[in-house]
Design a protein around this motif. Structure first.
Motif, short mmCIF file in Angstrom:
data_model
loop_
_atom_site.label_atom_id
_atom_site.label_comp_id
_atom_site.label_asym_id
_atom_site.label_seq_id
_atom_site.Cartn_x
_atom_site.Cartn_y
_atom_site.Cartn_z
N LEU A 30 19.63 -35.61 -42.78
CA LEU A 30 20.60 -35.57 -41.68
C LEU A 30 20.11 -34.65 -40.56
O LEU A 30 20.19 -34.99 -39.39
CB LEU A 30 21.96 -35.10 -42.21
N TYR A 31 19.59 -33.48 -40.95
CA TYR A 31 19.10 -32.51 -39.97
C TYR A 31 17.97 -33.09 -39.11
O TYR A 31 17.94 -32.91 -37.91
CB TYR A 31 18.63 -31.23 -40.68
N PHE A 32 17.05 -33.81 -39.76
CA PHE A 32 15.89 -34.35 -39.05
C PHE A 32 16.10 -35.78 -38.55
O PHE A 32 15.15 -36.42 -38.10
CB PHE A 32 14.65 -34.30 -39.94
N SER A 33 17.33 -36.26 -38.58
CA SER A 33 17.64 -37.62 -38.13
C SER A 33 17.07 -37.87 -36.73
O SER A 33 17.23 -37.07 -35.82
CB SER A 33 19.16 -37.80 -38.11
N GLY A 34 16.35 -38.99 -36.60
CA GLY A 34 15.76 -39.35 -35.31
C GLY A 34 14.37 -38.78 -35.09
O GLY A 34 13.72 -39.10 -34.09
N LYS A 35 13.89 -37.95 -35.99
CA LYS A 35 12.56 -37.35 -35.87
C LYS A 35 11.59 -38.01 -36.85
O LYS A 35 12.00 -38.53 -37.89
CB LYS A 35 12.61 -35.85 -36.18
N GLU A 36 10.32 -37.96 -36.53
CA GLU A 36 9.31 -38.48 -37.44
C GLU A 36 8.55 -37.37 -38.14
O GLU A 36 7.97 -37.57 -39.20
CB GLU A 36 8.34 -39.39 -36.68
N GLU A 37 8.56 -36.19 -37.52
CA GLU A 37 7.92 -35.04 -38.13
C GLU A 37 8.80 -33.82 -37.91
O GLU A 37 9.69 -33.83 -37.06
CB GLU A 37 6.51 -34.82 -37.59
N GLY A 38 8.54 -32.79 -38.71
CA GLY A 38 9.34 -31.59 -38.59
C GLY A 38 8.50 -30.35 -38.85
O GLY A 38 7.31 -30.44 -39.17
N PHE A 39 9.15 -29.22 -38.73
CA PHE A 39 8.50 -27.93 -38.92
C PHE A 39 9.19 -27.15 -40.04
O PHE A 39 10.41 -27.22 -40.18
CB PHE A 39 8.57 -27.09 -37.64
N ALA A 40 8.41 -26.43 -40.79
CA ALA A 40 8.94 -25.53 -41.81
C ALA A 40 8.25 -24.18 -41.64
O ALA A 40 7.03 -24.09 -41.75
CB ALA A 40 8.71 -26.08 -43.22
N ILE A 41 9.04 -23.16 -41.36
CA ILE A 41 8.51 -21.80 -41.25
C ILE A 41 8.52 -21.22 -42.65
O ILE A 41 9.57 -21.11 -43.29
CB ILE A 41 9.38 -20.94 -40.31
N GLN A 42 7.34 -20.88 -43.15
CA GLN A 42 7.22 -20.33 -44.50
C GLN A 42 7.52 -18.83 -44.47
O GLN A 42 6.88 -18.07 -43.76
CB GLN A 42 5.84 -20.59 -45.07
N VAL A 43 8.52 -18.44 -45.25
CA VAL A 43 9.01 -17.06 -45.29
C VAL A 43 8.09 -16.18 -46.13
O VAL A 43 7.71 -16.55 -47.24
CB VAL A 43 10.44 -17.02 -45.88
N LYS A 44 7.78 -15.01 -45.58
CA LYS A 44 6.98 -14.02 -46.30
C LYS A 44 7.66 -12.65 -46.11
O LYS A 44 8.04 -12.30 -45.00
CB LYS A 44 5.56 -13.98 -45.73
N ASN A 45 7.80 -11.91 -47.19
CA ASN A 45 8.30 -10.54 -47.13
C ASN A 45 9.67 -10.41 -46.43
O ASN A 45 9.79 -9.69 -45.44
CB ASN A 45 7.25 -9.65 -46.44
N PRO A 46 10.70 -11.12 -46.94
CA PRO A 46 12.03 -10.99 -46.32
C PRO A 46 12.60 -9.59 -46.53
O PRO A 46 12.46 -9.01 -47.61
CB PRO A 46 12.87 -12.05 -47.04
N ARG A 47 13.21 -9.04 -45.46
CA ARG A 47 13.78 -7.70 -45.52
C ARG A 47 15.21 -7.73 -45.00
O ARG A 47 15.44 -7.92 -43.80
CB ARG A 47 12.94 -6.74 -44.67
N LEU A 48 16.16 -7.56 -45.91
CA LEU A 48 17.57 -7.53 -45.55
C LEU A 48 17.91 -6.12 -45.09
O LEU A 48 17.57 -5.14 -45.77
CB LEU A 48 18.43 -7.91 -46.76
N TYR A 49 18.54 -5.99 -43.93
CA TYR A 49 18.90 -4.67 -43.43
C TYR A 49 20.00 -4.05 -44.29
O TYR A 49 20.85 -4.77 -44.83
CB TYR A 49 19.40 -4.75 -41.98
N ASN A 50 19.99 -2.73 -44.41
CA ASN A 50 21.06 -2.03 -45.12
C ASN A 50 22.39 -2.21 -44.39
O ASN A 50 23.44 -2.28 -45.02
CB ASN A 50 20.76 -0.53 -45.24
N LYS A 51 22.32 -2.27 -43.07
CA LYS A 51 23.51 -2.45 -42.25
C LYS A 51 23.22 -3.51 -41.19
O LYS A 51 22.23 -3.40 -40.46
CB LYS A 51 23.90 -1.13 -41.59
N ALA A 52 24.06 -4.53 -41.13
CA ALA A 52 23.90 -5.59 -40.13
C ALA A 52 24.03 -5.01 -38.73
O ALA A 52 24.74 -4.02 -38.52
CB ALA A 52 24.94 -6.68 -40.36
#
Length: 123
Positions: A82-104
């Protein structure tokens, strides 16, 4: 260089718990020096909650992209299609070293920005 991405809270949380290692996009930034992403969790959170480094940006035909990323996509195949509807190719950003903040952080106060439709460059 960093970019700011607006991500739905359910998907942003999956990035930081490690179950989503790919962030999908219909279009992507052109600047090749971008190496990290600041995550803005959209409504109802509406805060900057963390960041991650970019391992790699994948750009492929949709079936191939899904087959290579599905185990850590954090979404269903139906949502993906559904997200890529109408597209033939897409992009995927590969996540490395995610860091959640202590405070938003408040986007306006911290970065003097409004939430981007797709992405925004951060100095």
């Amino acid at each position: 260089m960093k970019i700011l991405l607006s991500i739905k809270p359910e998907f942003a949380n999956k990035i930081f718990d490690g179950s989503k290692r790919f962030e999908f996009r219909r279009s992507i930034f052109r600047n090749k020096e971008v190496n990290s992403v600041v995550v803005y969790a959209s409504a109802p959170v509406s805060k900057v909650i963390g960041e991650f480094d970019i391992e790699k940006v994948h750009n492929k035909e949709l079936n191939q992209l899904w087959n290579e990323t599905k185990d850590f996509s954090g979404i269903t195949r139906e949502y993906y299609d559904l997200y890529f509807s109408g597209k033939e190719e897409g992009f995927a950003i590969q996540v490395k070293n995610p860091r959640l903040y202590n405070k938003a952080k408040n986007l306006k106060e911290e970065y003097n920005m409004v939430p981007p439709q797709s992405f925004a460059y951060i100095g």
